[in-house]
Design a protein around this motif. Structure first.
Motif, PDB file in Angstrom:
ATOM      1  N   ASP A  65       0.062   4.404 -14.020  1.00  0.00           N
ATOM      2  CA  ASP A  65      -1.111   4.696 -13.199  1.00  0.00           C
ATOM      3  C   ASP A  65      -2.336   4.791 -14.096  1.00  0.00           C
ATOM      4  O   ASP A  65      -2.686   5.855 -14.594  1.00  0.00           O
ATOM      5  CB  ASP A  65      -0.894   5.998 -12.433  1.00  0.00           C
ATOM      6  N   SER A  83       1.244  -5.027  -1.657  1.00  0.00           N
ATOM      7  CA  SER A  83       1.016  -4.609  -0.263  1.00  0.00           C
ATOM      8  C   SER A  83      -0.464  -4.596   0.085  1.00  0.00           C
ATOM      9  O   SER A  83      -0.847  -4.842   1.230  1.00  0.00           O
ATOM     10  CB  SER A  83       1.627  -3.226  -0.029  1.00  0.00           C
ATOM     11  N   LYS A  84      -1.309  -4.317  -0.905  1.00  0.00           N
ATOM     12  CA  LYS A  84      -2.752  -4.278  -0.658  1.00  0.00           C
ATOM     13  C   LYS A  84      -3.386  -5.666  -0.707  1.00  0.00           C
ATOM     14  O   LYS A  84      -4.529  -5.844  -0.280  1.00  0.00           O
ATOM     15  CB  LYS A  84      -3.428  -3.365  -1.693  1.00  0.00           C
ATOM     16  N   GLY A  85      -2.635  -6.625  -1.301  1.00  0.00           N
ATOM     17  CA  GLY A  85      -3.147  -7.990  -1.354  1.00  0.00           C
ATOM     18  C   GLY A  85      -4.449  -8.104  -2.102  1.00  0.00           C
ATOM     19  O   GLY A  85      -5.409  -8.735  -1.648  1.00  0.00           O
ATOM     20  N   GLN A  86      -4.517  -7.510  -3.305  1.00  0.00           N
ATOM     21  CA  GLN A  86      -5.760  -7.472  -4.081  1.00  0.00           C
ATOM     22  C   GLN A  86      -5.935  -8.783  -4.847  1.00  0.00           C
ATOM     23  O   GLN A  86      -5.679  -8.874  -6.036  1.00  0.00           O
ATOM     24  CB  GLN A  86      -5.718  -6.296  -5.065  1.00  0.00           C
ATOM     25  N   SER A 122       2.767  -1.723  -4.703  1.00  0.00           N
ATOM     26  CA  SER A 122       1.510  -1.235  -4.137  1.00  0.00           C
ATOM     27  C   SER A 122       0.422  -2.307  -4.216  1.00  0.00           C
ATOM     28  O   SER A 122      -0.318  -2.530  -3.237  1.00  0.00           O
ATOM     29  CB  SER A 122       1.065   0.024  -4.891  1.00  0.00           C
ATOM     30  N   VAL A 123       0.333  -2.965  -5.356  1.00  0.00           N
ATOM     31  CA  VAL A 123      -0.656  -4.052  -5.521  1.00  0.00           C
ATOM     32  C   VAL A 123      -0.371  -5.170  -4.521  1.00  0.00           C
ATOM     33  O   VAL A 123      -1.277  -5.698  -3.863  1.00  0.00           O
ATOM     34  CB  VAL A 123      -0.631  -4.593  -6.964  1.00  0.00           C
ATOM     35  N   THR A 154      -2.596 -10.393  -7.010  1.00  0.00           N
ATOM     36  CA  THR A 154      -1.392 -10.171  -6.203  1.00  0.00           C
ATOM     37  C   THR A 154      -0.256 -11.078  -6.653  1.00  0.00           C
ATOM     38  O   THR A 154       0.895 -10.640  -6.785  1.00  0.00           O
ATOM     39  CB  THR A 154      -1.698 -10.421  -4.716  1.00  0.00           C
ATOM     40  N   HIS A 160     -10.940   5.663 -10.002  1.00  0.00           N
ATOM     41  CA  HIS A 160     -11.070   4.314 -10.526  1.00  0.00           C
ATOM     42  C   HIS A 160     -12.432   4.068 -11.159  1.00  0.00           C
ATOM     43  O   HIS A 160     -12.642   3.030 -11.796  1.00  0.00           O
ATOM     44  CB  HIS A 160     -10.823   3.287  -9.418  1.00  0.00           C
ATOM     45  N   ASP A 192     -14.059   9.422  -7.590  1.00  0.00           N
ATOM     46  CA  ASP A 192     -13.194   8.254  -7.489  1.00  0.00           C
ATOM     47  C   ASP A 192     -12.517   8.036  -8.836  1.00  0.00           C
ATOM     48  O   ASP A 192     -13.194   7.759  -9.841  1.00  0.00           O
ATOM     49  CB  ASP A 192     -14.020   7.024  -7.104  1.00  0.00           C
TER      50      ASP A 192
END
Length: 359
Positions: A127, A355-358, A352-353, A295, A173, A171
């Motif tokens: 993380d 699923s978010k489709g970044q 996670s990446v 992704t 990030h 935030d």
């Protein structure tokens, strides 16, 4: 396959055939030979995609894939240059100042500089938004204090890529910045972390008020998260994510160890290998088109690690009949397996990446 890629493959095979080395699993982390890396540079087989003015060949990412695949399949000793050539150079070419590009890219293309990645931290793991290493302004430079863990190759590196927090934001990030730090700077302590076989590839790196010149910031102050997300596409989307155990797979086949059951299971592994290879080539073509396949790279990393683990499981029942060389490859693969699932991001992070489709 393009003519350029075919020529590059031939040149790599010629060098591999002439160089004396013992093939290794996980060679891009544990196969260390500075002179081999420098010879790759002399032959124009490093920095294939970079501009010629910075020591590159102005080729494509598909060309680089051809070089990387040949080296990894051979289990060649590429760890000395891997991180610097794979992602530090491209990060500098994308975000760095002209001064940083001129300072670092030509030596990286010659394998004269060697980088370690200062990303993961204790209690943060994969993380990166949980990074607590802090950088504070100090005149025209910075003072950095913190700890990095699982820092591969830091004991042999000349420089450390470092992700640090420069401001405290709501935030998580936000407020992260990328730095280049000389590994011999006062205040840096590198402590070995031995793997399951007692080999030394990993390290803990402690930084205590380490002075870093202001020009050693990569890109914009505070924009580290956005920059590192793109950089991780270089790290996660390459063939090293599914070829680390290939030398074991090849050795089992070549020595005739595979029994009827293993040969039947091999068909499935071979099919998955071809799919992963095609997927990674798609990543390379996307980068050639100017995209950042975040992704897709995460998918390559996630599925590639599963494949490598399954190669180990496939070979395990055959080891009682294996010779010493094959058993050595198997033991290397097993020892590297826990780290393989974490470096570049643990499975949960990859999911996670995805699923978010970044990107």
């Amino acid at each position: 396959m393009t003519t350029t890629a075919a020529d590059l493959r031939r040149r790599v095979r010629d060098l591999v055939a002439a160089w004396e080395f013992t093939p290794r699993c996980d060679s891009w982390m544990s196969g260390y030979d500075v002179e081999f890396s420098r010879e790759l540079g002399r032959r124009g087989l490093l920095a294939v995609t970079w501009p010629k003015e910075f020591g590159g060949a102005e080729g494509s990412n598909v060309d680089r894939f051809a070089v990387s695949e040949e080296l990894l399949r051979a289990g060649a000793p590429v760890a000395a240059h891997w991180v610097g050539e794979r992602q530090i150079g491209p990060a500098l070419l994308r975000h760095g100042t002209r001064e940083l590009q001129e300072e670092f890219c030509p030596p990286l293309a010659r394998a004269d500089y060697r980088f370690a990645l200062g990303m993961s931290e204790p209690d943060a793991g994969s993380d990166l938004a949980a990074v607590r290493t802090r950088a504070v302004r100090d005149g025209d430079g910075w003072r950095i204090t913190g700890r990095k863990i699982w820092t591969s190759g830091a004991h042999r590196a000349t420089h450390l890529y470092l992700l640090a927090r420069t401001t405290k934001e709501d935030d998580r990030h936000a407020g992260l910045t990328e730095f280049i730090v000389s590994i011999d700077a006062p205040g840096i302590t590198v402590t070995p972390i031995l793997d399951l076989r007692g080999e030394h590839h990993f390290n803990e790196v402690v930084l205590e008020e380490v002075r870093v010149p202001g020009h050693r910031v990569i890109g914009e102050v505070g924009a580290g998260w956005q920059q590192v997300v793109g950089q991780l596409s270089f790290e996660r989307g390459g063939p090293e994510r599914f070829l680390s155990t290939y030398p074991l797979l090849a050795a089992v086949i070549q020595t005739g160890l595979a029994d009827r059951t293993a040969l039947r299971e091999l068909r499935g592994l071979a099919a998955r290998l071809q799919i992963l290879r095609r997927w990674t080539l798609t990543n390379a073509r996307a980068m050639d088109a100017g995209h950042t396949p975040v992704t897709q790279a995460a998918m390559s990393k996630y599925l590639g690690n599963q494949f490598e683990t399954d190669v180990i499981n496939w070979a395990r029942p055959l080891m009682p009949r294996a010779d010493r060389a094959v058993k050595e490859l198997y033991e290397q693969a097993v020892a590297a397996s826990p780290a393989s699932g974490i470096r570049g991001g643990a499975a949960q992070v990859m999911l996670s990446v995805i699923s978010k489709g970044q990107g």
